[in-house]
Design a protein around this motif. Structure first.
Motif, mmCIF file in Angstrom:
data_model
loop_
_atom_site.group_PDB
_atom_site.id
_atom_site.type_symbol
_atom_site.label_atom_id
_atom_site.label_comp_id
_atom_site.label_asym_id
_atom_site.label_seq_id
_atom_site.Cartn_x
_atom_site.Cartn_y
_atom_site.Cartn_z
ATOM 1 N N VAL A 74 9.608 -26.759 -48.799
ATOM 2 C CA VAL A 74 9.160 -25.920 -47.683
ATOM 3 C C VAL A 74 8.553 -26.840 -46.631
ATOM 4 O O VAL A 74 7.686 -27.649 -46.940
ATOM 5 C CB VAL A 74 8.113 -24.871 -48.142
ATOM 6 C CG1 VAL A 74 7.614 -24.049 -46.967
ATOM 7 C CG2 VAL A 74 8.697 -23.970 -49.220
ATOM 8 N N SER A 75 9.014 -26.726 -45.394
ATOM 9 C CA SER A 75 8.494 -27.578 -44.332
ATOM 10 C C SER A 75 7.023 -27.270 -44.066
ATOM 11 O O SER A 75 6.626 -26.111 -44.022
ATOM 12 C CB SER A 75 9.291 -27.368 -43.044
ATOM 13 O OG SER A 75 8.643 -28.019 -41.980
ATOM 14 N N LEU A 76 6.223 -28.315 -43.862
ATOM 15 C CA LEU A 76 4.798 -28.124 -43.569
ATOM 16 C C LEU A 76 4.603 -27.475 -42.200
ATOM 17 O O LEU A 76 3.553 -26.909 -41.916
ATOM 18 C CB LEU A 76 4.060 -29.462 -43.640
ATOM 19 C CG LEU A 76 4.064 -30.119 -45.024
ATOM 20 C CD1 LEU A 76 3.342 -31.454 -44.984
ATOM 21 C CD2 LEU A 76 3.453 -29.214 -46.066
ATOM 22 N N LYS A 77 5.635 -27.551 -41.343
ATOM 23 C CA LYS A 77 5.538 -26.928 -40.017
ATOM 24 C C LYS A 77 5.567 -25.405 -40.108
ATOM 25 O O LYS A 77 5.244 -24.721 -39.154
ATOM 26 C CB LYS A 77 6.691 -27.401 -39.127
ATOM 27 C CG LYS A 77 6.580 -28.868 -38.760
ATOM 28 C CD LYS A 77 7.770 -29.312 -37.944
ATOM 29 C CE LYS A 77 7.663 -30.783 -37.595
ATOM 30 N NZ LYS A 77 8.840 -31.262 -36.901
ATOM 31 N N ALA A 78 5.957 -24.877 -41.267
ATOM 32 C CA ALA A 78 6.018 -23.427 -41.438
ATOM 33 C C ALA A 78 4.630 -22.818 -41.660
ATOM 34 O O ALA A 78 4.451 -21.619 -41.526
ATOM 35 C CB ALA A 78 6.922 -23.075 -42.615
ATOM 36 N N LEU A 79 3.638 -23.663 -41.982
ATOM 37 C CA LEU A 79 2.281 -23.166 -42.225
ATOM 38 C C LEU A 79 1.398 -23.531 -41.040
ATOM 39 O O LEU A 79 1.181 -24.704 -40.761
ATOM 40 C CB LEU A 79 1.719 -23.774 -43.517
ATOM 41 C CG LEU A 79 0.345 -23.273 -43.955
ATOM 42 C CD1 LEU A 79 0.413 -21.794 -44.303
ATOM 43 C CD2 LEU A 79 -0.151 -24.065 -45.154
ATOM 44 N N ASP A 80 0.907 -22.519 -40.342
ATOM 45 C CA ASP A 80 0.074 -22.734 -39.156
ATOM 46 C C ASP A 80 -1.395 -22.585 -39.530
ATOM 47 O O ASP A 80 -1.876 -21.482 -39.743
ATOM 48 C CB ASP A 80 0.459 -21.710 -38.082
ATOM 49 C CG ASP A 80 -0.312 -21.907 -36.790
ATOM 50 O OD1 ASP A 80 -0.977 -22.954 -36.645
ATOM 51 O OD2 ASP A 80 -0.231 -21.016 -35.928
ATOM 52 N N LEU A 81 -2.109 -23.713 -39.608
ATOM 53 C CA LEU A 81 -3.515 -23.682 -40.006
ATOM 54 C C LEU A 81 -4.461 -23.542 -38.823
ATOM 55 O O LEU A 81 -5.666 -23.706 -38.978
ATOM 56 C CB LEU A 81 -3.863 -24.955 -40.799
ATOM 57 C CG LEU A 81 -3.242 -25.031 -42.188
ATOM 58 C CD1 LEU A 81 -3.531 -26.359 -42.840
ATOM 59 C CD2 LEU A 81 -3.718 -23.891 -43.062
ATOM 60 N N GLY A 82 -3.958 -23.272 -37.653
ATOM 61 C CA GLY A 82 -4.816 -23.073 -36.487
ATOM 62 C C GLY A 82 -5.608 -24.329 -36.158
ATOM 63 O O GLY A 82 -5.052 -25.411 -36.082
ATOM 64 N N ASP A 83 -6.930 -24.196 -36.018
ATOM 65 C CA ASP A 83 -7.747 -25.340 -35.600
ATOM 66 C C ASP A 83 -8.149 -26.259 -36.763
ATOM 67 O O ASP A 83 -8.886 -27.215 -36.571
ATOM 68 C CB ASP A 83 -8.989 -24.862 -34.838
ATOM 69 C CG ASP A 83 -9.856 -23.934 -35.675
ATOM 70 O OD1 ASP A 83 -9.552 -23.757 -36.873
ATOM 71 O OD2 ASP A 83 -10.829 -23.395 -35.123
ATOM 72 N N LYS A 84 -7.680 -25.948 -37.975
ATOM 73 C CA LYS A 84 -7.910 -26.784 -39.164
ATOM 74 C C LYS A 84 -9.384 -26.955 -39.526
ATOM 75 O O LYS A 84 -9.733 -27.859 -40.252
ATOM 76 C CB LYS A 84 -7.273 -28.164 -38.995
ATOM 77 C CG LYS A 84 -5.769 -28.134 -39.001
ATOM 78 C CD LYS A 84 -5.223 -29.542 -39.128
ATOM 79 C CE LYS A 84 -3.738 -29.534 -39.264
ATOM 80 N NZ LYS A 84 -2.989 -29.790 -38.096
ATOM 81 N N GLU A 85 -10.269 -26.125 -38.993
ATOM 82 C CA GLU A 85 -11.687 -26.215 -39.345
ATOM 83 C C GLU A 85 -12.058 -25.018 -40.201
ATOM 84 O O GLU A 85 -11.971 -23.883 -39.744
ATOM 85 C CB GLU A 85 -12.558 -26.220 -38.076
ATOM 86 C CG GLU A 85 -12.756 -27.588 -37.476
ATOM 87 C CD GLU A 85 -13.388 -28.585 -38.443
ATOM 88 O OE1 GLU A 85 -14.475 -28.313 -38.971
ATOM 89 O OE2 GLU A 85 -12.777 -29.635 -38.673
ATOM 90 N N PRO A 86 -12.472 -25.250 -41.457
ATOM 91 C CA PRO A 86 -12.886 -24.121 -42.297
ATOM 92 C C PRO A 86 -14.085 -23.393 -41.681
ATOM 93 O O PRO A 86 -14.996 -24.026 -41.153
ATOM 94 C CB PRO A 86 -13.288 -24.786 -43.606
ATOM 95 C CG PRO A 86 -12.629 -26.124 -43.595
ATOM 96 C CD PRO A 86 -12.547 -26.522 -42.160
ATOM 97 N N LYS A 87 -14.051 -22.067 -41.698
ATOM 98 C CA LYS A 87 -15.140 -21.255 -41.156
ATOM 99 C C LYS A 87 -16.098 -20.888 -42.285
ATOM 100 O O LYS A 87 -15.668 -20.552 -43.379
ATOM 101 C CB LYS A 87 -14.593 -19.955 -40.550
ATOM 102 C CG LYS A 87 -13.551 -20.163 -39.474
ATOM 103 C CD LYS A 87 -14.206 -20.356 -38.118
ATOM 104 C CE LYS A 87 -13.210 -20.482 -37.016
ATOM 105 N NZ LYS A 87 -12.695 -21.801 -36.777
ATOM 106 N N ALA A 88 -17.389 -20.932 -41.993
ATOM 107 C CA ALA A 88 -18.375 -20.566 -42.995
ATOM 108 C C ALA A 88 -18.613 -19.070 -42.958
ATOM 109 O O ALA A 88 -18.816 -18.494 -41.898
ATOM 110 C CB ALA A 88 -19.678 -21.309 -42.730
#
Length: 164
Positions: A74-88
């Motif tokens: 599965v291509s990693l481009k298929a998963l959109d993690l947005g800003d990549k900062e975990p929210k508390a």
């Protein structure tokens, strides 16, 4: 002779994503560095959610998931993690990633522009919904277009289907 054609699409095999998430969840449950830290990964609808008690651990879960997705093709481009900062949220850090399927209008326009500007002259590309149809009299020209697009770093996982 009739034109040959193929479609450029961006599809995700949901079963493979589900399998990758399940494998990642199993690894997270078994790894000593995740014991007793409320670390987990879930996949519901179009969203993969990772959570743990520190941002670093959430990013470690992301790394585990990436390795599992890669192994399952599965291509990693298929998963959109947005800003990549975990929210508390309270004491837990959460990171949600959406699955991206279909070509956005912006990416479809980029693809047609690349084909127009850099591809062989006889190739026509047209946007049809969330995919792009390429057609040409010459199958060799279509092969050239596929090679050209594979060499570009577009922000989508491309597949070439319906080659006729």
């Amino acid at each position: 002779m009739a034109d040959s054609s193929f479609d450029i699409v961006s599809k995700v095999d949901r079963q493979e994503v589900d399998n990758a998430v399940n494998q990642a969840a199993k690894e997270v449950a078994q790894r000593y560095d995740f014991r007793g830290v409320d670390a987990e990964i879930t996949f519901k609808g179009d969203t993969v959610t990772m959570q743990a008690n520190t941002p670093e651990r959430v990013m470690a879960i992301v790394d585990v998931l990436r390795s599992k997705l890669t192994k399952r093709g599965v291509s990693l481009k298929a998963l959109d993690l947005g800003d990549k900062e975990p929210k508390a949220s309270g004491k837990i850090y959460v990171l949600a990633g959406a699955l991206r399927e279909g070509l956005s209008q912006e990416i479809a326009k980029k693809i047609t522009k690349i084909i127009r500007d850099e591809g062989p002259k006889g190739v026509k590309a047209q946007i049809q919904g969330d995919e792009v149809r390429c057609s040409s009299k010459s199958r060799d020209d279509l092969q050239t277009v596929i090679a050209l697009l594979k060499g570009k770093d577009l922000d989508a996982a491309l597949q070439f289907v319906n080659y006729r």
